[in-house]
Design a protein around this motif. Structure first.
Motif, PDB file in Angstrom:
ATOM      1  N   ASN B  19      44.208  -1.772  32.107  1.00  0.00           N
ATOM      2  CA  ASN B  19      45.131  -2.069  31.005  1.00  0.00           C
ATOM      3  C   ASN B  19      44.420  -2.483  29.722  1.00  0.00           C
ATOM      4  N   ILE B  20      43.333  -3.248  29.851  1.00  0.00           N
ATOM      5  CA  ILE B  20      42.680  -3.746  28.631  1.00  0.00           C
ATOM      6  C   ILE B  20      41.899  -2.620  27.945  1.00  0.00           C
ATOM      7  N   THR B  21      41.545  -1.564  28.718  1.00  0.00           N
ATOM      8  CA  THR B  21      40.828  -0.445  28.092  1.00  0.00           C
ATOM      9  C   THR B  21      41.772   0.700  27.715  1.00  0.00           C
ATOM     10  N   SER B  22      43.088   0.497  27.927  1.00  0.00           N
ATOM     11  CA  SER B  22      44.045   1.534  27.522  1.00  0.00           C
ATOM     12  C   SER B  22      44.064   1.628  26.000  1.00  0.00           C
ATOM     13  N   SER B  23      44.457   2.780  25.484  1.00  0.00           N
ATOM     14  CA  SER B  23      44.387   2.962  24.028  1.00  0.00           C
ATOM     15  C   SER B  23      45.319   1.994  23.307  1.00  0.00           C
ATOM     16  N   GLU B  24      46.478   1.653  23.949  1.00  0.00           N
ATOM     17  CA  GLU B  24      47.415   0.715  23.308  1.00  0.00           C
ATOM     18  C   GLU B  24      46.775  -0.668  23.146  1.00  0.00           C
ATOM     19  N   ALA B  25      46.140  -1.140  24.251  1.00  0.00           N
ATOM     20  CA  ALA B  25      45.535  -2.468  24.203  1.00  0.00           C
ATOM     21  C   ALA B  25      44.382  -2.497  23.206  1.00  0.00           C
ATOM     22  N   VAL B  26      43.567  -1.436  23.204  1.00  0.00           N
ATOM     23  CA  VAL B  26      42.427  -1.387  22.292  1.00  0.00           C
ATOM     24  C   VAL B  26      42.921  -1.366  20.835  1.00  0.00           C
ATOM     25  N   GLN B  27      43.994  -0.647  20.584  1.00  0.00           N
ATOM     26  CA  GLN B  27      44.594  -0.637  19.239  1.00  0.00           C
ATOM     27  C   GLN B  27      45.006  -2.051  18.828  1.00  0.00           C
ATOM     28  N   ALA B  28      45.639  -2.750  19.784  1.00  0.00           N
ATOM     29  CA  ALA B  28      46.096  -4.120  19.500  1.00  0.00           C
ATOM     30  C   ALA B  28      44.911  -5.020  19.184  1.00  0.00           C
ATOM     31  N   LEU B  29      43.815  -4.840  19.918  1.00  0.00           N
ATOM     32  CA  LEU B  29      42.620  -5.647  19.675  1.00  0.00           C
ATOM     33  C   LEU B  29      42.015  -5.320  18.315  1.00  0.00           C
ATOM     34  N   GLU B 132      51.610  -6.218  24.734  1.00  0.00           N
ATOM     35  CA  GLU B 132      52.572  -6.957  23.917  1.00  0.00           C
ATOM     36  C   GLU B 132      52.016  -8.338  23.547  1.00  0.00           C
ATOM     37  N   THR B 133      51.419  -9.011  24.539  1.00  0.00           N
ATOM     38  CA  THR B 133      50.856 -10.341  24.283  1.00  0.00           C
ATOM     39  C   THR B 133      49.704 -10.268  23.289  1.00  0.00           C
ATOM     40  N   LEU B 134      48.839  -9.266  23.458  1.00  0.00           N
ATOM     41  CA  LEU B 134      47.704  -9.119  22.534  1.00  0.00           C
ATOM     42  C   LEU B 134      48.199  -8.887  21.111  1.00  0.00           C
ATOM     43  N   THR B 135      49.328  -8.221  20.973  1.00  0.00           N
ATOM     44  CA  THR B 135      49.876  -7.926  19.648  1.00  0.00           C
ATOM     45  C   THR B 135      50.512  -9.159  19.006  1.00  0.00           C
ATOM     46  N   THR B 136      51.275  -9.911  19.826  1.00  0.00           N
ATOM     47  CA  THR B 136      52.100 -10.973  19.239  1.00  0.00           C
ATOM     48  C   THR B 136      51.535 -12.387  19.404  1.00  0.00           C
ATOM     49  N   MET B 137      50.459 -12.541  20.173  1.00  0.00           N
ATOM     50  CA  MET B 137      50.016 -13.900  20.516  1.00  0.00           C
ATOM     51  C   MET B 137      49.596 -14.701  19.274  1.00  0.00           C
ATOM     52  N   ASP B 138      49.811 -16.020  19.367  1.00  0.00           N
ATOM     53  CA  ASP B 138      49.440 -16.922  18.289  1.00  0.00           C
ATOM     54  C   ASP B 138      48.443 -17.940  18.850  1.00  0.00           C
TER      55      ASP B 138
END
Lengths: 215, 164
Positions: B19-29, B132-138
């Motif tokens: 999941n962390i290497t998926s393109s969505e997660a990498v985009q979020a990072l 979602e968490t990587l995108t919205t986390m504070d």
């Protein structure tokens, strides 16, 4: 006549044993272990996280806590190195360093079943009793690996036989927030000082001592 | 270079690595400015190649004698719920996101991660909510985790045993 006499002796011995056990567990020694200046400690190191936690506790003990005898499970590769590194760094502050490392068979591997745990704990007891009788520590300090149980039992036996009151100090791992570990539940009954690191455990176990997080 | 360090400890957690290497997660990072991703994958069956992730510098390994240096270099640590990993990351003063493996039920190690989350020392999600968490986390809501005080234990024992 003979079987009755034997039965009488056995029953009497058992009752004596139970009475002594009760006295040893309920009473703290009148003269304090630290009064003679040095406190011999048996430190039960486990594996991984247990060893890290127990060394953090040992680190803060003054030079009066000597000698320090570390016991590790014979399948544990990592702990010996951690202990030696720790003791070497301590050496600078102590005028003389006194520590030994002893190995005993592991009493319980993670995920081992209850029944085979009992057998391997008995086997560990066979090693623990001679070891504890030889070292005669003032204190057994432990924090959860299964190896604690036979070593504390051996310490208790010294007290039951009237040879020496061994104080059992147990510190439950910081990982335990709401429930005690299996070792913790057993040693809660026989320990002299039982520390927990979360208030929810203190509320459940009134005999426990809570000083906040101590590792 | 802002770095994320992902650690699974001595276990395996392929779902997290996947999941962390998926393109969505990498985009979020990437969107958060993280450009380097270091993965400690333990006994997992996935060991991503260094060039398997475009847009981010990837390094992956199974085990090291000490991951202290990786922790130190990280700007964010993403970890499994293991107590050792959580305490090491918090001890190093790093923002920590714990990803719970919901396939492991009744794991007592979760007790600590849940409590540390309740006390706002770490963020908490599952693999399905990771992106979602990587995108919205504070990260600013996180409270510093003060080290435990073994001196209190030593003082107590000195008094109890009459050590001068």
């Amino acid at each position: 006549m003979f079987p009755e006499a034997a039965a009488f002796v056995i029953i009497f011995t058992c009752l004596f044993f139970i009475a002594r056990l009760y006295i040893v567990v309920k009473n703290r020694p009148k003269h304090k272990a630290g009064a003679k200046g040095r406190v011999a400690v048996l430190v039960v190191a486990g594996s991984g996280g247990h060893t890290t936690e127990i060394l953090r506790l040992t680190e803060c003990l003054s030079a009066a806590y000597a000698p320090r005898h570390y016991v590790i499970a014979d399948t544990d590769q990592m702990s010996e190195e951690k202990i030696c590194t720790f003791e070497r760094s301590r050496q600078r502050s102590d005028s003389e360093t006194q520590f030994t490392i002893c190995r005993i068979p592991r009493s319980r591997e993670v995920h081992q079943s209850w029944t085979s745990s009992v057998v391997s704990t008995l086997k560990a007891l066979q090693y623990s009793v001679p070891l504890v009788f030889r070292l005669r520590p003032d204190v057994v300090l432990c924090n959860g690996p299964g190896t604690c149980v036979p070593l504390c039992a051996a310490g208790l036996l010294l007290g039951i036989l009237g040879m020496k009151k061994v104080l059992i100090v147990y510190v439950e791992s910081i990982c335990r927030v709401h429930t005690l570990s299996l070792t913790g539940r057993i040693l809660y009954l026989i320990s002299d000082y039982f520390f927990v690191q979360w208030s929810s455990l203190r509320d459940k176990y009134p005999k426990s001592i809570f000083l906040g997080r101590i590792v | 270079m802002k770095t994320v360090f992902v650690t699974v400890g001595t276990t395996s957690f392929d779902e997290l690595i996947e999941n962390i290497t998926s393109s969505e997660a990498v985009q979020a990072l990437k969107a958060r400015g993280y450009e380097r991703l270091v993965l400690q994958v333990g006994r997992g069956s996935l060991l991503p190649a260094d060039d398997s992730c475009p847009h981010v510098r990837l390094e992956a390994f199974r085990f090291k004698d000490s991951i202290a240096e990786d922790m130190k270099q990280a700007d964010l640590v993403v970890s499994h719920a293991g107590a050792g990993s959580c305490l090491e990351a918090l001890g190093a003063g790093k923002p920590l996101l714990v990803v719970v493996n919901d396939k492991l039920m009744n794991n007592h190690q979760l007790e600590l991660a849940r409590q540390l989350h309740a006390d706002s020392h770490l963020l908490y999600c599952t693999c399905s909510t990771l992106t979602e968490t990587l995108t919205t986390m504070d990260l600013s809501v996180l409270q510093p985790f003060l080290p435990g005080r073994p001196q209190h234990f030593a003082n107590f024992l000195d008094k109890a045993l009459g050590v001068q």
